[in-house]
Motif scaffolding. Sequence first.
Motif, PDB file in Angstrom:
ATOM      1  N   THR A 188       6.502 -15.021  12.788  1.00 52.20           N
ATOM      2  CA  THR A 188       7.470 -14.465  13.733  1.00 52.20           C
ATOM      3  C   THR A 188       7.905 -13.051  13.374  1.00 52.20           C
ATOM      4  O   THR A 188       8.423 -12.328  14.225  1.00 52.20           O
ATOM      5  CB  THR A 188       8.712 -15.360  13.820  1.00 52.20           C
ATOM      6  OG1 THR A 188       9.311 -15.472  12.512  1.00 52.20           O
ATOM      7  CG2 THR A 188       8.337 -16.763  14.315  1.00 52.20           C
ATOM      8  N   ARG A 189       7.677 -12.652  12.105  1.00 48.07           N
ATOM      9  CA  ARG A 189       8.105 -11.307  11.700  1.00 48.07           C
ATOM     10  C   ARG A 189       7.298 -10.862  10.491  1.00 48.07           C
ATOM     11  O   ARG A 189       6.954 -11.667   9.629  1.00 48.07           O
ATOM     12  CB  ARG A 189       9.603 -11.312  11.359  1.00 48.07           C
ATOM     13  CG  ARG A 189      10.153  -9.949  10.945  1.00 48.07           C
ATOM     14  CD  ARG A 189      11.684  -9.998  10.793  1.00 48.07           C
ATOM     15  NE  ARG A 189      12.216  -8.695  10.410  1.00 48.07           N
ATOM     16  CZ  ARG A 189      12.441  -8.313   9.149  1.00 48.07           C
ATOM     17  NH1 ARG A 189      12.190  -9.142   8.139  1.00 48.07           N
ATOM     18  NH2 ARG A 189      12.926  -7.111   8.876  1.00 48.07           N
ATOM     19  N   LYS A 202       6.718  -6.775   1.896  1.00 51.49           N
ATOM     20  CA  LYS A 202       5.392  -7.383   1.936  1.00 51.49           C
ATOM     21  C   LYS A 202       5.500  -8.910   2.043  1.00 51.49           C
ATOM     22  O   LYS A 202       4.985  -9.668   1.205  1.00 51.49           O
ATOM     23  CB  LYS A 202       4.558  -6.986   0.711  1.00 51.49           C
ATOM     24  CG  LYS A 202       3.974  -5.585   0.802  1.00 51.49           C
ATOM     25  CD  LYS A 202       2.854  -5.402  -0.209  1.00 51.49           C
ATOM     26  CE  LYS A 202       2.082  -4.109   0.057  1.00 51.49           C
ATOM     27  NZ  LYS A 202       0.945  -3.953  -0.830  1.00 51.49           N
ATOM     28  N   GLU A 203       6.185  -9.331   3.087  1.00 53.85           N
ATOM     29  CA  GLU A 203       6.301 -10.758   3.332  1.00 53.85           C
ATOM     30  C   GLU A 203       6.374 -11.013   4.840  1.00 53.85           C
ATOM     31  O   GLU A 203       6.753 -10.126   5.622  1.00 53.85           O
ATOM     32  CB  GLU A 203       7.528 -11.362   2.636  1.00 53.85           C
ATOM     33  CG  GLU A 203       8.856 -10.897   3.183  1.00 53.85           C
ATOM     34  CD  GLU A 203      10.037 -11.556   2.498  1.00 53.85           C
ATOM     35  OE1 GLU A 203       9.860 -12.115   1.390  1.00 53.85           O
ATOM     36  OE2 GLU A 203      11.144 -11.516   3.075  1.00 53.85           O
ATOM     37  N   ALA A 220       6.486  -4.684  14.074  1.00 55.56           N
ATOM     38  CA  ALA A 220       6.477  -4.282  12.657  1.00 55.56           C
ATOM     39  C   ALA A 220       6.331  -2.775  12.496  1.00 55.56           C
ATOM     40  O   ALA A 220       6.292  -2.265  11.370  1.00 55.56           O
ATOM     41  CB  ALA A 220       5.355  -4.997  11.917  1.00 55.56           C
ATOM     42  N   GLY A 221       6.238  -2.055  13.616  1.00 53.88           N
ATOM     43  CA  GLY A 221       6.133  -0.601  13.558  1.00 53.88           C
ATOM     44  C   GLY A 221       4.727  -0.077  13.373  1.00 53.88           C
ATOM     45  O   GLY A 221       4.542   1.112  13.087  1.00 53.88           O
ATOM     46  N   SER A 245      -1.916  -1.702   3.835  1.00 56.64           N
ATOM     47  CA  SER A 245      -1.971  -3.080   3.321  1.00 56.64           C
ATOM     48  C   SER A 245      -2.243  -4.099   4.420  1.00 56.64           C
ATOM     49  O   SER A 245      -2.386  -5.291   4.138  1.00 56.64           O
ATOM     50  CB  SER A 245      -0.649  -3.439   2.631  1.00 56.64           C
ATOM     51  OG  SER A 245      -0.412  -2.619   1.516  1.00 56.64           O
ATOM     52  N   ILE A 246      -2.280  -3.622   5.662  1.00 60.44           N
ATOM     53  CA  ILE A 246      -2.429  -4.534   6.800  1.00 60.44           C
ATOM     54  C   ILE A 246      -3.696  -4.179   7.577  1.00 60.44           C
ATOM     55  O   ILE A 246      -3.930  -3.023   7.919  1.00 60.44           O
ATOM     56  CB  ILE A 246      -1.199  -4.468   7.725  1.00 60.44           C
ATOM     57  CG1 ILE A 246       0.081  -4.789   6.938  1.00 60.44           C
ATOM     58  CG2 ILE A 246      -1.352  -5.435   8.894  1.00 60.44           C
ATOM     59  CD1 ILE A 246       1.353  -4.697   7.761  1.00 60.44           C
ATOM     60  N   PHE A 247      -4.495  -5.193   7.847  1.00 65.29           N
ATOM     61  CA  PHE A 247      -5.746  -5.051   8.582  1.00 65.29           C
ATOM     62  C   PHE A 247      -5.621  -5.776   9.920  1.00 65.29           C
ATOM     63  O   PHE A 247      -4.792  -6.672  10.078  1.00 65.29           O
ATOM     64  CB  PHE A 247      -6.913  -5.651   7.781  1.00 65.29           C
ATOM     65  CG  PHE A 247      -7.137  -5.002   6.444  1.00 65.29           C
ATOM     66  CD1 PHE A 247      -8.189  -4.114   6.256  1.00 65.29           C
ATOM     67  CD2 PHE A 247      -6.310  -5.282   5.360  1.00 65.29           C
ATOM     68  CE1 PHE A 247      -8.402  -3.507   5.029  1.00 65.29           C
ATOM     69  CE2 PHE A 247      -6.514  -4.673   4.126  1.00 65.29           C
ATOM     70  CZ  PHE A 247      -7.558  -3.789   3.962  1.00 65.29           C
ATOM     71  N   ALA A 248      -6.462  -5.399  10.878  1.00 60.61           N
ATOM     72  CA  ALA A 248      -6.540  -6.132  12.144  1.00 60.61           C
ATOM     73  C   ALA A 248      -8.010  -6.315  12.489  1.00 60.61           C
ATOM     74  O   ALA A 248      -8.816  -5.395  12.326  1.00 60.61           O
ATOM     75  CB  ALA A 248      -5.809  -5.393  13.257  1.00 60.61           C
ATOM     76  N   ILE A 249      -8.363  -7.501  12.965  1.00 61.63           N
ATOM     77  CA  ILE A 249      -9.759  -7.838  13.235  1.00 61.63           C
ATOM     78  C   ILE A 249      -9.870  -8.659  14.512  1.00 61.63           C
ATOM     79  O   ILE A 249      -8.939  -9.353  14.917  1.00 61.63           O
ATOM     80  CB  ILE A 249     -10.393  -8.623  12.072  1.00 61.63           C
ATOM     81  CG1 ILE A 249      -9.538  -9.847  11.709  1.00 61.63           C
ATOM     82  CG2 ILE A 249     -10.590  -7.739  10.852  1.00 61.63           C
ATOM     83  CD1 ILE A 249     -10.128 -10.729  10.618  1.00 61.63           C
ATOM     84  N   GLY A 250     -11.033  -8.566  15.152  1.00 61.14           N
ATOM     85  CA  GLY A 250     -11.308  -9.394  16.315  1.00 61.14           C
ATOM     86  C   GLY A 250     -10.788  -8.803  17.613  1.00 61.14           C
ATOM     87  O   GLY A 250     -10.651  -7.586  17.767  1.00 61.14           O
TER      88      GLY A 250
END
Length: 408
Positions: free
Chosen positions: A85-86, A92-93, A255-256, A275-280
């Motif tokens: 949800t957030r 980093k959580e 999350a900005g 530190s954050i990836f996006a895929i698909g």
Amino acid sequence: MEKVTGRLVVVGGGQAAFALVAKLRALKDTRPITVVAAEACLPYQRPPLSKKYLLREMALDRLLYRPEAWYPEHNIDIRLSTMVTRVNRAAKEVTLSDGSKLGYEALALATGATPRRLPAAIGGDLAGVFVVRDFTDADRLAAEMRPGRHVLVIGGGYIGLEAAAVARSCGLDVTVIEMADRILQRVASAATSAIVRDIHRSHGVDIREGMGLHRLIGDNGHVSAAELSDGSVIPVDIVIVGIGVTANDALAHDAGLETANGIVVDKFGRTSDPSIFAIGDCAVLPWQDMRIRLESVQNAVDQAEAIAAILAGGSDPYDPNPWFWSDQYDVKLQIAGFGLGHDETLVRPGQREGSVSVWYFRQGKLIAVDAINDAKAYVTGKKLLEAAITPDRAALADPQTDLKSLLA
């Protein structure tokens, strides 16, 4: 690149999410992994939902990528029926739907996309109106698919046309309406549209192009008719909505992170937070000086495996070679490349009856090929694209030319 060894949290339980964690374990990566999946079911294949699963030719357990025991055996904590949800980037959580928090060193967003639905104001909330996104959607639709009933398919893209083919195969009367001038207008050439249109009409499908929906009409809460944009009214028992999808980027936006009808990533799959990836399906990626979102199983797998290698310390960027497929009746349409912005097409008859291919060019350069029941044209076209070879136009147009010779 520096190898990440702390906990990886993967948000989503679809093809991309599974491909990412499976590839990491295949690379002997031992970091702890938690997969947070909204569905109650273990990750499963989605393409058969609108085909063999809907036809009841394949059971749900056959769609699972791996059995339940595989996940703990590979030190993967998978949490079903749970949502993130957030995202707290500073700490980093992530916060889960049960209120608990989970820390991460790397976060992978594989949130997918959501089918667009019809507004309730025009009858989109009536019983008998369906989208097909998960197995529960397919189960509800399968219960309604009885011979002799009339189904209206809204949208003449691949999803809608595949649904039309299945419904017709089940003995239903099928009408397809497409608001654009032709079916497949957004994703294929006029030549391919014409070929696919003829295939459906030969199977008895009523295709109406340049036709929109004004409203659905209900009887005791169930759809019973549709008023079309030309004022005509047709009786319907089932409505299947195939009007595209919306990328699930709200979590990233909140999350900005940078979003643009999807989560913007670089060639290494990283978002605006390294530190954050996006895929698909949710990822907007760079490709040939453009930003694109590739909604396909192929991209979900290839991108996820490329990002897995990067997480494991690799440094090769993800450079997609797009390919897609669509099964309709006994016809297999295979697509290599991406025909966006083409300015010329060439139609080449195949060697077998009913086989044909459409070759796309932009400024004289080969950019894609659609192969209809023509595996040889598809394989050759894919190799030409991967090698950045544009074949001689006269040789390609000659049906006597051996396609393999074009690779020389």
